[in-house]
Design an enzyme around this catalytic site. Sequence first.
Site, mmCIF file in Angstrom:
data_model
loop_
_atom_site.group_PDB
_atom_site.id
_atom_site.type_symbol
_atom_site.label_atom_id
_atom_site.label_comp_id
_atom_site.label_asym_id
_atom_site.label_seq_id
_atom_site.Cartn_x
_atom_site.Cartn_y
_atom_site.Cartn_z
ATOM 1 N N GLY A 6 40.262 42.838 44.206
ATOM 2 C CA GLY A 6 39.881 41.935 43.107
ATOM 3 C C GLY A 6 40.043 42.653 41.775
ATOM 4 O O GLY A 6 39.833 43.860 41.680
ATOM 5 N N THR A 62 35.767 48.666 40.864
ATOM 6 C CA THR A 62 35.048 47.481 41.333
ATOM 7 C C THR A 62 33.938 47.139 40.356
ATOM 8 O O THR A 62 33.279 48.035 39.831
ATOM 9 C CB THR A 62 34.416 47.678 42.727
ATOM 10 O OG1 THR A 62 33.581 46.546 43.020
ATOM 11 C CG2 THR A 62 33.563 48.920 42.846
ATOM 12 N N ILE A 63 33.741 45.843 40.146
ATOM 13 C CA ILE A 63 32.568 45.455 39.349
ATOM 14 C C ILE A 63 31.295 45.661 40.162
ATOM 15 O O ILE A 63 30.213 45.738 39.615
ATOM 16 C CB ILE A 63 32.638 43.986 38.856
ATOM 17 C CG1 ILE A 63 32.622 42.999 40.032
ATOM 18 C CG2 ILE A 63 33.838 43.755 37.955
ATOM 19 C CD1 ILE A 63 32.295 41.567 39.621
ATOM 20 N N ASP A 64 31.436 45.737 41.504
ATOM 21 C CA ASP A 64 30.249 45.791 42.368
ATOM 22 C C ASP A 64 29.542 47.147 42.332
ATOM 23 O O ASP A 64 28.383 47.254 42.734
ATOM 24 C CB ASP A 64 30.645 45.496 43.827
ATOM 25 C CG ASP A 64 31.371 44.178 43.983
ATOM 26 O OD1 ASP A 64 31.149 43.288 43.146
ATOM 27 O OD2 ASP A 64 32.155 44.040 44.939
HETATM 28 O O1 F6P Z 1 34.472 42.866 44.884
HETATM 29 C C1 F6P Z 1 34.496 42.154 43.695
HETATM 30 C C2 F6P Z 1 34.110 40.726 43.905
HETATM 31 O O2 F6P Z 1 34.129 40.067 42.667
HETATM 32 C C3 F6P Z 1 32.773 40.528 44.615
HETATM 33 O O3 F6P Z 1 31.675 40.730 43.754
HETATM 34 C C4 F6P Z 1 32.931 39.125 45.130
HETATM 35 O O4 F6P Z 1 32.116 38.882 46.266
HETATM 36 C C5 F6P Z 1 34.387 39.068 45.510
HETATM 37 O O5 F6P Z 1 35.040 40.076 44.752
HETATM 38 C C6 F6P Z 1 35.038 37.746 45.237
HETATM 39 O O6 F6P Z 1 36.346 37.786 45.708
HETATM 40 P P1 F6P Z 1 37.432 36.649 45.428
HETATM 41 O O7 F6P Z 1 38.032 36.942 44.082
HETATM 42 O O8 F6P Z 1 38.406 36.826 46.523
HETATM 43 O O9 F6P Z 1 36.723 35.332 45.425
#
Ligand code: F6P
Length: 360
Positions: free
Chosen positions: A14, A138-140
């Site tokens: 992502g 990662t933003i997480d």
């Molecule tokens: O890992 C980053 C993130 O934004 C998570 O916080 C979230 O659960 C996921 O990616 C969302 O992924 P996608 O862009 O595939 O919906």
Amino acid sequence: MLEIKRLGVLTGGGDAPGLNAVNRAVVKSASNAGLEVLGIQDSFDGLIEPGRTRVLRPKDVTGILRLGGTILGTTNRGNPFAYPMSTSDGNADYSTRVVETFHTLGLNALVVIGGDGTLAIAHAFSKRGVPLVGVPKTIDNDIVGTVSCFGFDTAVNFATDAIDRLHSTAEAHHRVMVVEVMGRCAGWIALYAGVAGGADVILIPEIPFDLNNVAARLRQREAWGARFSIVVVAEGAAPIGGKVSLIARGDQTTAERLGGLSASCARELEKLTGKETRHVVLGHLQRGGTPTSHDRDLATRFGGKAIECIMAGEFDVMVASQPPDIVTVPLELVVGKQKRVPRDFDLIRTARAMGISFGD
Ligand code: F6P
């Protein structure tokens, strides 16, 4: 030592604000050191199909420092070791083709910018003889070995601003507002944005919750005369003994999609408290937009360190922030793990001491 003349850079997983700052630092530092940089499109997909690379020179990355997204494109679906095919043959292993393309393109090293999934793929290619350096993204903020990742600060700032805005409407209408933030199985965004935004309740994956406790906290505020409340929920939080809320299940190549918790919490809390309740999902807004200065600096430091590693012949490592330094950590110590919020983390202790409920 391996002579490095040409390196590739790719972004996977992502997107996160700051990816372009890394791209820029990689291209500028490498080019100024006499190395040629190839930008690879859409993560490892760009090494599976021909024609998906281009030479990047400093002029190609001028002006991208403040841009969100990534000029290289990204995907969080592609795993060359289990690539989804559109035939009835099912999944195929494209890893050999990736290694062949790496050599055909005359590359001597790779900079792989990505989250845990991309870094795990990178480590697997490292074991197949591809010299590479990982850059955590990662933003997480859930990657082990690094205190922080670029993107996290920008996401927290955005979520804090959103909570600030929700405060005024919650107060005006005497409502409960439930705000859902991202973070997957880690509660870092919820905790930091919740505390910075003055939330009354913060629900995170690391602490299973009981909505009766949350409702009790909201009633207590009402009894004090505080006629509104803000509840921040991490998308990956779950009730005691219950399951996380899913939009879609994952499979071999696609991660599960979390979401929906704020809607069910809002419904339930309205029943339990009798207070009018609304919910908001901040979703991908947290990943977009311009990176904060903190994230631009961190991303630039990561990009610069990655080139230092390549020039020093240090491979199969991830650059990492261990303040005040940017260090390297072997990829094998990073992959397959997750950095979650410790239950006795000081910010949790302080938040509890100040009366913020975690619903437990
Ligand atoms: O890992 C980053 C993130 O934004 C998570 O916080 C979230 O659960 C996921 O990616 C969302 O992924 P996608 O862009 O595939 O919906």
